[in-house]
Write a protein that holds these residues in place. Structure first.
Motif, PDB file in Angstrom:
ATOM      1  N   LEU A   1      56.206  43.465   5.410  1.00  0.00           N
ATOM      2  CA  LEU A   1      55.733  44.475   4.461  1.00  0.00           C
ATOM      3  C   LEU A   1      56.640  44.607   3.240  1.00  0.00           C
ATOM      4  O   LEU A   1      56.308  45.329   2.300  1.00  0.00           O
ATOM      5  N   LYS A   2      57.800  43.929   3.261  1.00  0.00           N
ATOM      6  CA  LYS A   2      58.737  43.909   2.128  1.00  0.00           C
ATOM      7  C   LYS A   2      59.264  45.307   1.781  1.00  0.00           C
ATOM      8  O   LYS A   2      59.431  45.666   0.612  1.00  0.00           O
ATOM      9  N   ILE A   3      59.525  46.104   2.807  1.00  0.00           N
ATOM     10  CA  ILE A   3      60.068  47.446   2.601  1.00  0.00           C
ATOM     11  C   ILE A   3      61.585  47.354   2.430  1.00  0.00           C
ATOM     12  O   ILE A   3      62.247  46.644   3.202  1.00  0.00           O
ATOM     13  N   PRO A   4      62.181  48.050   1.467  1.00  0.00           N
ATOM     14  CA  PRO A   4      63.647  48.050   1.321  1.00  0.00           C
ATOM     15  C   PRO A   4      64.342  48.521   2.591  1.00  0.00           C
ATOM     16  O   PRO A   4      63.804  49.373   3.319  1.00  0.00           O
ATOM     17  N   THR A   5      65.522  47.996   2.852  1.00  0.00           N
ATOM     18  CA  THR A   5      66.212  48.221   4.131  1.00  0.00           C
ATOM     19  C   THR A   5      66.390  49.695   4.476  1.00  0.00           C
ATOM     20  O   THR A   5      66.039  50.132   5.575  1.00  0.00           O
ATOM     21  N   ARG A   6      66.945  50.471   3.564  1.00  0.00           N
ATOM     22  CA  ARG A   6      67.221  51.879   3.875  1.00  0.00           C
ATOM     23  C   ARG A   6      65.931  52.681   4.085  1.00  0.00           C
ATOM     24  O   ARG A   6      65.874  53.571   4.942  1.00  0.00           O
ATOM     25  N   VAL A   7      64.903  52.362   3.319  1.00  0.00           N
ATOM     26  CA  VAL A   7      63.608  53.035   3.481  1.00  0.00           C
ATOM     27  C   VAL A   7      62.986  52.650   4.822  1.00  0.00           C
ATOM     28  O   VAL A   7      62.395  53.491   5.510  1.00  0.00           O
ATOM     29  N   ALA A   8      63.130  51.379   5.216  1.00  0.00           N
ATOM     30  CA  ALA A   8      62.599  50.914   6.504  1.00  0.00           C
ATOM     31  C   ALA A   8      63.291  51.629   7.667  1.00  0.00           C
ATOM     32  O   ALA A   8      62.639  52.042   8.633  1.00  0.00           O
ATOM     33  N   ILE A   9      64.614  51.774   7.579  1.00  0.00           N
ATOM     34  CA  ILE A   9      65.367  52.449   8.635  1.00  0.00           C
ATOM     35  C   ILE A   9      64.957  53.914   8.751  1.00  0.00           C
ATOM     36  O   ILE A   9      64.691  54.418   9.845  1.00  0.00           O
ATOM     37  N   ALA A  10      64.891  54.594   7.603  1.00  0.00           N
ATOM     38  CA  ALA A  10      64.515  56.009   7.599  1.00  0.00           C
ATOM     39  C   ALA A  10      63.103  56.206   8.135  1.00  0.00           C
ATOM     40  O   ALA A  10      62.851  57.087   8.976  1.00  0.00           O
ATOM     41  N   SER A  11      62.171  55.388   7.666  1.00  0.00           N
ATOM     42  CA  SER A  11      60.768  55.512   8.083  1.00  0.00           C
ATOM     43  C   SER A  11      60.587  55.147   9.550  1.00  0.00           C
ATOM     44  O   SER A  11      59.775  55.751  10.261  1.00  0.00           O
ATOM     45  N   SER A  12      61.371  54.165  10.022  1.00  0.00           N
ATOM     46  CA  SER A  12      61.302  53.772  11.430  1.00  0.00           C
ATOM     47  C   SER A  12      61.735  54.916  12.343  1.00  0.00           C
ATOM     48  O   SER A  12      61.145  55.142  13.403  1.00  0.00           O
ATOM     49  N   LEU A  13      62.768  55.647  11.925  1.00  0.00           N
ATOM     50  CA  LEU A  13      63.229  56.798  12.722  1.00  0.00           C
ATOM     51  C   LEU A  13      62.132  57.859  12.813  1.00  0.00           C
ATOM     52  O   LEU A  13      61.923  58.458  13.880  1.00  0.00           O
ATOM     53  N   ALA A  14      61.427  58.083  11.695  1.00  0.00           N
ATOM     54  CA  ALA A  14      60.339  59.065  11.699  1.00  0.00           C
ATOM     55  C   ALA A  14      59.200  58.621  12.605  1.00  0.00           C
ATOM     56  O   ALA A  14      58.638  59.418  13.367  1.00  0.00           O
ATOM     57  N   ILE A  15      58.860  57.330  12.533  1.00  0.00           N
ATOM     58  CA  ILE A  15      57.804  56.782  13.387  1.00  0.00           C
ATOM     59  C   ILE A  15      58.212  56.851  14.861  1.00  0.00           C
ATOM     60  O   ILE A  15      57.401  57.199  15.725  1.00  0.00           O
ATOM     61  N   THR A  16      59.477  56.518  15.130  1.00  0.00           N
ATOM     62  CA  THR A  16      59.985  56.590  16.506  1.00  0.00           C
ATOM     63  C   THR A  16      59.924  58.017  17.029  1.00  0.00           C
ATOM     64  O   THR A  16      59.570  58.251  18.190  1.00  0.00           O
ATOM     65  N   PHE A  17      60.257  58.983  16.173  1.00  0.00           N
ATOM     66  CA  PHE A  17      60.195  60.395  16.571  1.00  0.00           C
ATOM     67  C   PHE A  17      58.770  60.787  16.937  1.00  0.00           C
ATOM     68  O   PHE A  17      58.529  61.417  17.976  1.00  0.00           O
ATOM     69  N   ILE A  18      57.814  60.383  16.091  1.00  0.00           N
ATOM     70  CA  ILE A  18      56.406  60.711  16.352  1.00  0.00           C
ATOM     71  C   ILE A  18      55.941  60.109  17.681  1.00  0.00           C
ATOM     72  O   ILE A  18      55.334  60.779  18.519  1.00  0.00           O
ATOM     73  N   SER A  19      56.260  58.824  17.886  1.00  0.00           N
ATOM     74  CA  SER A  19      55.816  58.142  19.106  1.00  0.00           C
ATOM     75  C   SER A  19      56.541  58.646  20.348  1.00  0.00           C
ATOM     76  O   SER A  19      56.017  58.562  21.463  1.00  0.00           O
ATOM     77  N   SER A  20      57.759  59.196  20.148  1.00  0.00           N
ATOM     78  CA  SER A  20      58.530  59.667  21.308  1.00  0.00           C
ATOM     79  C   SER A  20      58.043  61.018  21.824  1.00  0.00           C
ATOM     80  O   SER A  20      58.389  61.405  22.947  1.00  0.00           O
TER      81      SER A  20
END
Length: 259
Positions: free
Chosen positions: A175-194
């Motif tokens: 998806l060519k997402i910048p590293t820091r944005v990918a990390i931040a967004s991944s944490l939010a997605i992980t929170f939702i799924s958890s």
């Protein structure tokens, strides 16, 4: 209650949550094997896999929440990406949980191992996403994001494990997402799924009160520290840390298949 035992659990939780906040992968891939083997190796009470899974779920919930809040204050959270991929991963996980009943354990493990291997390979491919700090300028292919998230969620649901360590490489390379944005967004997605997995573990009766409380405290302290450090570390270094962690996970998964 043995103080040394509490310190051991806290240290494990601190390490997992710190890495979770720093690279956005949830922390369970580190905590799970450590909680399963380290207390037993030190002569403390042995946790069952079900108990480890339950207390790891609560750790991932709080670690991802605290890390997400730090990145949100820094303006690195892409709400559109979180919405599209978060909803798709939840839908996929429900589908995967249903499909898993019809598959053998060997097939389930093999599917997850292949997906994890793909994630590891992706981490060693060139990353084209620019390291921008203005999240409003980040664009991505929404249909592709939805499809990939559905696949990740489905496979994660089949295996019954978090797919955060697969989500980040997909964001970076495909998806060519910048590293820091990918990390931040991944944490939010992980929170939702958890949320769903944590609720399920609470209702399942395998949640141990004291270890869970210790891990919550460790997560509350360590995850924000990791997230703040992540903002200061060079993005190439963050990518290499991710690559090493994911590769180690892949080796562990494939090793367990052939044991």
């Amino acid at each position: 209650m043995d103080l040394a035992w509490i310190i051991t659990i806290f240290t494990i939780g601190f390490l997992g949550s710190f890495i979770s906040g720093m690279v956005g992968i949830g922390g369970s891939i580190i905590n799970y094997p450590m909680l399963l083997f380290i207390p037993a190796a030190l002569g403390f009470a042995v946790f069952t896999p079900q108990e480890v899974s339950a207390i790891s779920a609560i750790q991932v919930f709080f670690a991802s929440l605290m890390g997400m809040l730090v990145f949100r204050k820094g303006g690195l959270l892409n709400k559109s990406l979180v919405l599209y991929m978060g909803v798709s991963i939840i839908i996929g996980s429900f589908m995967g949980s249903f499909v898993s009943n019809a598959l053998s354990s060997s097939v389930i493990n093999l599917v997850y191992a292949i997906l994890a291997l793909i994630a590891a390979v992706l981490m060693f491919l060139p990353k084209r996403g620019k390291d921008v700090e203005d999240v409003s300028k980040v664009t991505f292919n929404k249909p592709l994001a939805v499809i990939l998230a559905l696949i990740i969620g489905t496979v994660s649901g089949i295996v019954g494990a978090a797919g955060a360590f697969i989500t980040v490489p997909v964001m970076l390379v495909v998806l060519k997402i910048p590293t820091r944005v990918a990390i931040a967004s991944s944490l939010a997605i992980t929170f939702i799924s958890s949320i769903g997995s944590t609720t399920g573990k609470l209702l399942g009766g395998h949640m141990l009160l004291v270890p869970s409380i210790v891990l919550v405290i460790a997560s509350t302290i360590a995850s924000p520290i990791g997230a703040k450090l992540s903002k200061k570390i060079n993005t190439k270094m963050l990518q290499w840390i991710l690559a090493v962690l994911i590769t180690a996970t892949v080796i562990k998964i494939w090793f367990s298949i052939f044991l």
